[in-house]
Write an enzyme that holds these catalytic residues in place. Structure first.
Site, mmCIF file in Angstrom:
data_model
loop_
_atom_site.group_PDB
_atom_site.id
_atom_site.type_symbol
_atom_site.label_atom_id
_atom_site.label_comp_id
_atom_site.label_asym_id
_atom_site.label_seq_id
_atom_site.Cartn_x
_atom_site.Cartn_y
_atom_site.Cartn_z
ATOM 1 N N HIS A 72 -16.468 -4.086 -5.956
ATOM 2 C CA HIS A 72 -17.039 -3.979 -4.607
ATOM 3 C C HIS A 72 -17.840 -2.690 -4.485
ATOM 4 O O HIS A 72 -17.332 -1.614 -4.762
ATOM 5 C CB HIS A 72 -15.933 -4.012 -3.558
ATOM 6 C CG HIS A 72 -15.409 -5.396 -3.293
ATOM 7 N ND1 HIS A 72 -14.794 -5.758 -2.129
ATOM 8 C CD2 HIS A 72 -15.455 -6.511 -4.058
ATOM 9 C CE1 HIS A 72 -14.465 -7.044 -2.181
ATOM 10 N NE2 HIS A 72 -14.849 -7.519 -3.349
ATOM 11 N N TYR A 200 -12.923 -3.552 7.690
ATOM 12 C CA TYR A 200 -11.936 -2.770 8.444
ATOM 13 C C TYR A 200 -12.392 -2.790 9.902
ATOM 14 O O TYR A 200 -13.501 -2.325 10.198
ATOM 15 C CB TYR A 200 -11.905 -1.321 7.955
ATOM 16 C CG TYR A 200 -11.226 -1.136 6.617
ATOM 17 C CD1 TYR A 200 -11.910 -1.353 5.426
ATOM 18 C CD2 TYR A 200 -9.893 -0.733 6.540
ATOM 19 C CE1 TYR A 200 -11.290 -1.167 4.194
ATOM 20 C CE2 TYR A 200 -9.265 -0.542 5.314
ATOM 21 C CZ TYR A 200 -9.966 -0.770 4.148
ATOM 22 O OH TYR A 200 -9.342 -0.588 2.927
ATOM 23 N N PRO A 292 -1.244 2.369 4.722
ATOM 24 C CA PRO A 292 -2.115 1.625 3.802
ATOM 25 C C PRO A 292 -3.605 1.613 4.152
ATOM 26 O O PRO A 292 -4.411 1.142 3.354
ATOM 27 C CB PRO A 292 -1.557 0.199 3.868
ATOM 28 C CG PRO A 292 -0.835 0.121 5.154
ATOM 29 C CD PRO A 292 -0.316 1.485 5.438
ATOM 30 N N LYS A 296 -4.717 3.761 -0.611
ATOM 31 C CA LYS A 296 -4.482 4.866 -1.544
ATOM 32 C C LYS A 296 -3.143 4.837 -2.280
ATOM 33 O O LYS A 296 -2.980 5.527 -3.295
ATOM 34 C CB LYS A 296 -4.586 6.211 -0.793
ATOM 35 C CG LYS A 296 -6.002 6.574 -0.394
ATOM 36 C CD LYS A 296 -6.785 7.104 -1.586
ATOM 37 C CE LYS A 296 -8.277 7.053 -1.386
ATOM 38 N NZ LYS A 296 -8.953 5.912 -2.001
ATOM 39 N N TYR A 384 -12.801 7.136 -0.249
ATOM 40 C CA TYR A 384 -12.354 5.754 -0.469
ATOM 41 C C TYR A 384 -12.431 5.377 -1.953
ATOM 42 O O TYR A 384 -11.511 4.756 -2.486
ATOM 43 C CB TYR A 384 -13.190 4.788 0.382
ATOM 44 C CG TYR A 384 -12.567 3.409 0.470
ATOM 45 C CD1 TYR A 384 -11.697 3.069 1.510
ATOM 46 C CD2 TYR A 384 -12.815 2.445 -0.502
ATOM 47 C CE1 TYR A 384 -11.111 1.815 1.576
ATOM 48 C CE2 TYR A 384 -12.234 1.189 -0.444
ATOM 49 C CZ TYR A 384 -11.386 0.881 0.602
ATOM 50 O OH TYR A 384 -10.795 -0.355 0.662
HETATM 51 P P1 FAD Z 1 6.954 1.013 -6.602
HETATM 52 O O1 FAD Z 1 5.858 0.032 -6.756
HETATM 53 O O2 FAD Z 1 7.739 0.984 -5.348
HETATM 54 O O3 FAD Z 1 7.921 0.822 -7.840
HETATM 55 C C1 FAD Z 1 9.197 1.393 -7.903
HETATM 56 C C2 FAD Z 1 10.076 0.550 -8.794
HETATM 57 O O4 FAD Z 1 11.337 1.173 -8.911
HETATM 58 C C3 FAD Z 1 10.334 -0.824 -8.217
HETATM 59 O O5 FAD Z 1 10.125 -1.809 -9.198
HETATM 60 C C4 FAD Z 1 11.768 -0.777 -7.748
HETATM 61 O O6 FAD Z 1 12.414 -2.045 -7.809
HETATM 62 C C5 FAD Z 1 12.352 0.226 -8.727
HETATM 63 N N1 FAD Z 1 13.533 0.932 -8.221
HETATM 64 C C6 FAD Z 1 13.774 1.385 -6.977
HETATM 65 N N2 FAD Z 1 14.946 2.000 -6.897
HETATM 66 C C7 FAD Z 1 15.485 1.959 -8.130
HETATM 67 C C8 FAD Z 1 16.692 2.421 -8.682
HETATM 68 N N3 FAD Z 1 17.602 3.052 -7.931
HETATM 69 N N4 FAD Z 1 16.935 2.197 -9.991
HETATM 70 C C9 FAD Z 1 16.022 1.559 -10.753
HETATM 71 N N5 FAD Z 1 14.856 1.085 -10.284
HETATM 72 C C10 FAD Z 1 14.590 1.278 -8.988
HETATM 73 N N6 FAD Z 1 -0.642 0.376 -0.944
HETATM 74 C C11 FAD Z 1 -1.913 0.140 -0.727
HETATM 75 O O7 FAD Z 1 -2.740 0.947 -1.150
HETATM 76 N N7 FAD Z 1 -2.312 -0.988 -0.053
HETATM 77 C C12 FAD Z 1 -1.406 -1.906 0.411
HETATM 78 O O8 FAD Z 1 -1.767 -2.910 0.996
HETATM 79 C C13 FAD Z 1 -0.074 -1.677 0.220
HETATM 80 N N8 FAD Z 1 0.845 -2.550 0.677
HETATM 81 C C14 FAD Z 1 2.151 -2.267 0.514
HETATM 82 C C15 FAD Z 1 3.110 -3.124 1.014
HETATM 83 C C16 FAD Z 1 4.469 -2.847 0.864
HETATM 84 C C17 FAD Z 1 5.507 -3.785 1.444
HETATM 85 C C18 FAD Z 1 4.862 -1.662 0.191
HETATM 86 C C19 FAD Z 1 6.327 -1.315 0.046
HETATM 87 C C20 FAD Z 1 3.895 -0.817 -0.318
HETATM 88 C C21 FAD Z 1 2.536 -1.097 -0.168
HETATM 89 N N9 FAD Z 1 1.552 -0.258 -0.674
HETATM 90 C C22 FAD Z 1 0.278 -0.507 -0.481
HETATM 91 C C23 FAD Z 1 1.861 0.924 -1.430
HETATM 92 C C24 FAD Z 1 1.784 0.666 -2.932
HETATM 93 O O9 FAD Z 1 2.195 -0.635 -3.217
HETATM 94 C C25 FAD Z 1 2.666 1.697 -3.560
HETATM 95 O O10 FAD Z 1 2.100 2.965 -3.290
HETATM 96 C C26 FAD Z 1 2.864 1.509 -5.074
HETATM 97 O O11 FAD Z 1 3.641 0.375 -5.306
HETATM 98 C C27 FAD Z 1 3.542 2.733 -5.669
HETATM 99 O O12 FAD Z 1 3.918 2.478 -6.978
HETATM 100 P P2 FAD Z 1 5.233 3.121 -7.600
HETATM 101 O O13 FAD Z 1 5.261 2.642 -9.010
HETATM 102 O O14 FAD Z 1 5.246 4.552 -7.305
HETATM 103 O O15 FAD Z 1 6.429 2.511 -6.760
HETATM 104 C C1 DHB Z 2 -5.591 -4.156 0.876
HETATM 105 C C2 DHB Z 2 -4.645 -3.327 1.374
HETATM 106 C C3 DHB Z 2 -5.031 -2.152 1.964
HETATM 107 O O1 DHB Z 2 -4.106 -1.305 2.440
HETATM 108 C C4 DHB Z 2 -6.345 -1.801 2.071
HETATM 109 O O2 DHB Z 2 -6.683 -0.646 2.686
HETATM 110 C C5 DHB Z 2 -7.290 -2.637 1.556
HETATM 111 C C6 DHB Z 2 -6.904 -3.828 0.949
HETATM 112 C C7 DHB Z 2 -5.169 -5.437 0.249
HETATM 113 O O3 DHB Z 2 -3.967 -5.707 0.187
HETATM 114 O O4 DHB Z 2 -6.038 -6.201 -0.188
#
Ligand code: FAD
Ligand code: DHB
Length: 389
Positions: A72, A200, A292, A296, A384
């Site tokens: 994009h 947005y 979100p 980021k 962004y």
């Molecule tokens: P995570 O993806 O949370 O991974 C952590 C892992 O550790 C998981 O697999 C979990 O099961 C595991 N874990 C947890 N506790 C333990 C434990 N005690 N022992 C062993 N394993 C464990 N970001 C965006 O930019 N846009 C979005 O639209 C967006 N939507 C989101 C929606 C939801 C519901 C959530 C929760 C987050 C969203 N985010 C979004 C944020 C983004 O997904 C996260 O920033 C990203 O997943 C971070 O990655 P991570 O690997 O740090 O953590």
């Molecule tokens: C999506 C999620 C976001 O938080 C965003 O800013 C843009 C796109 C998505 O899930 O596609």
């Protein structure tokens, strides 16, 4: 059991760290509390900064991303019936890629299981020990048995609710937090997107976002109240609300259909400092959360991992500890800027007050300013697409 780096969590942070270390000949074991199917089906983020895509390419896991990811070159911002476009390519020379976090995780898991090393699924009661010595240890339960994993370093990549942050000395941690008084209701559906770029939208009824996963799969969000229940939102009501908030042109192009996933997520800004204590290093959501709106969260997890793997590789290859010692400071400098951008985008686009309030007029004036100022558009665009590492 013994390994070099014990990694807690098989989200994007833990999986990418393991992959980058393996490329440099460093072994790790990943402990994940959920099973593979759960991790591979969790619907989350969708927008990858150019630097994130580069990291995945360097890790050798971008073959499908390069084939299926949607590049994009800009986004659309809507305010009522007024729309304007932020042209990333023109303003910054950079682009973003739309490719689901779920797919990133599937690609990383496939690479890991093709010979990189183990992922222990369903690891329960993971606990971190002895981070102040040279031999930190992880204990956990799996298949009804107690296990012990001795490592050189522990990487806490276990998300916001994990154990790693809680394992840091309480008197060392400082936390900063803002909880927003609204959430996002998300819907995923196998219908073509209403626009070829993300929209947005600020609207008097609340924020809305039109996103996508592929040319045939759409992802939409609307701002909702925190006490909202999913049962109160049948698909038809969500589509109707999206059509209102995204404006007439998008509504006319919107194809509706049955949802394949629906969820409500709260919005939070959170930073815990420092990101290191002794031999325990935090990365990603374990250490910080962004609302979100700026897309980021996933990208920050990937940039933390970039700094952490670089520091670990330097230590293993040359014995130099300076990058490890500076990890928290280096990673946090980028984290805080992404926190600021996400907080700002959230404040700009969400309904916080009545439309007759001073604050609402400030939002409208700021959007008007961004629409007319190349400088303001450049500031938005460079954040962004991702600030430099
Ligand atoms: P995570 O993806 O949370 O991974 C952590 C892992 O550790 C998981 O697999 C979990 O099961 C595991 N874990 C947890 N506790 C333990 C434990 N005690 N022992 C062993 N394993 C464990 N970001 C965006 O930019 N846009 C979005 O639209 C967006 N939507 C989101 C929606 C939801 C519901 C959530 C929760 C987050 C969203 N985010 C979004 C944020 C983004 O997904 C996260 O920033 C990203 O997943 C971070 O990655 P991570 O690997 O740090 O953590
Ligand atoms: C999506 C999620 C976001 O938080 C965003 O800013 C843009 C796109 C998505 O899930 O596609």
């Amino acid at each position: 059991m013994r390994t070099q780096v014990g990694i807690i969590g098989a989200g994007p942070a833990g999986l990418l760290l393991a992959r980058l270390l393996k490329i440099q000949g460093i072994d790790s074991v990943i402990l994940e509390q959920r099973d593979r199917a759960y991790v591979e089906s969790r619907i989350r983020a969708g927008v990858l900064e150019q630097g994130t895509a580069t990291q995945l390419r360097d890790a050798g896991v971008a073959e499908r991303l390069d084939r299926e990811g949607l590049v994009h070159e800009g986004v659309e911002i809507a305010a009522g019936e007024r729309h304007f476009r932020i042209d990333f390519q023109e303003l910054t020379g950079k682009t973003v890629v739309v490719y689901g976090q779920t797919e990133v995780c599937k690609d990383l898991i496939a690479a890991r299981l093709a010979g990189d090393g183990p992922i222990v699924w369903n690891a329960a009661d993971v606990a971190v020990h002895d981070i102040d010595g040279n031999r930190p240890r992880l204990t956990y339960r799996c298949d009804g048995q107690d296990h012990d994993l001795v490592c050189d370093f522990v990487a806490g990549c276990d998300g916001f609710h994990g154990v790693s942050r809680q394992s840091m000395p309480a008197d060392l941690l400082r936390t900063f937090e803002r909880v927003y008084p609204f959430g996002w209701l998300g819907i995923l559906a196998d219908v073509p997107p209403c626009s070829h770029e993300l929209i947005y939208a600020r609207h008097e009824r609340g924020f809305a976002l039109a996103s996508m996963r592929s040319p045939t799969r759409s992802r939409y969000y609307i701002q909702c109240s925190l006490d909202e229940r999913l049962e109160a939102w049948p698909d038809a009501r969500i589509w109707e609300e999206l059509q209102r908030r995204l404006g007439r042109a998008a509504a006319a192009r919107m194809v509706t259909g049955p949802s394949i996933e629906k969820s409500i997520a709260p919005l939070r800004s959170f930073v815990s400092t420092p990101m290191q204590s002794g031999r325990l290093f935090l990365a990603g959501d374990a250490s910080h959360i962004v609302p979100p709106t700026g897309a980021k969260g996933l990208n920050l997890a990937i940039s933390d991992v970039h700094y952490l793997q670089r520091a670990l590789v330097a230590w293993y290859k040359t014995g130099a500890a300076d990058l490890l010692e500076r990890y928290s400071e280096t990673a946090l400098a980028r984290v805080w800027k992404a926190e600021r951008f996400s907080w700002w985008m959230t404040g700009l686009l969400h309904r916080l007050h009545d439309e007759t309030s001073f604050e609402a007029q400030m939002q409208i004036a700021e959007l008007d300013y961004i629409a007319s100022s190349r400088a303001a558009q450049t500031a938005l665009a460079e954040n962004y697409v991702g600030l430099p590492y």
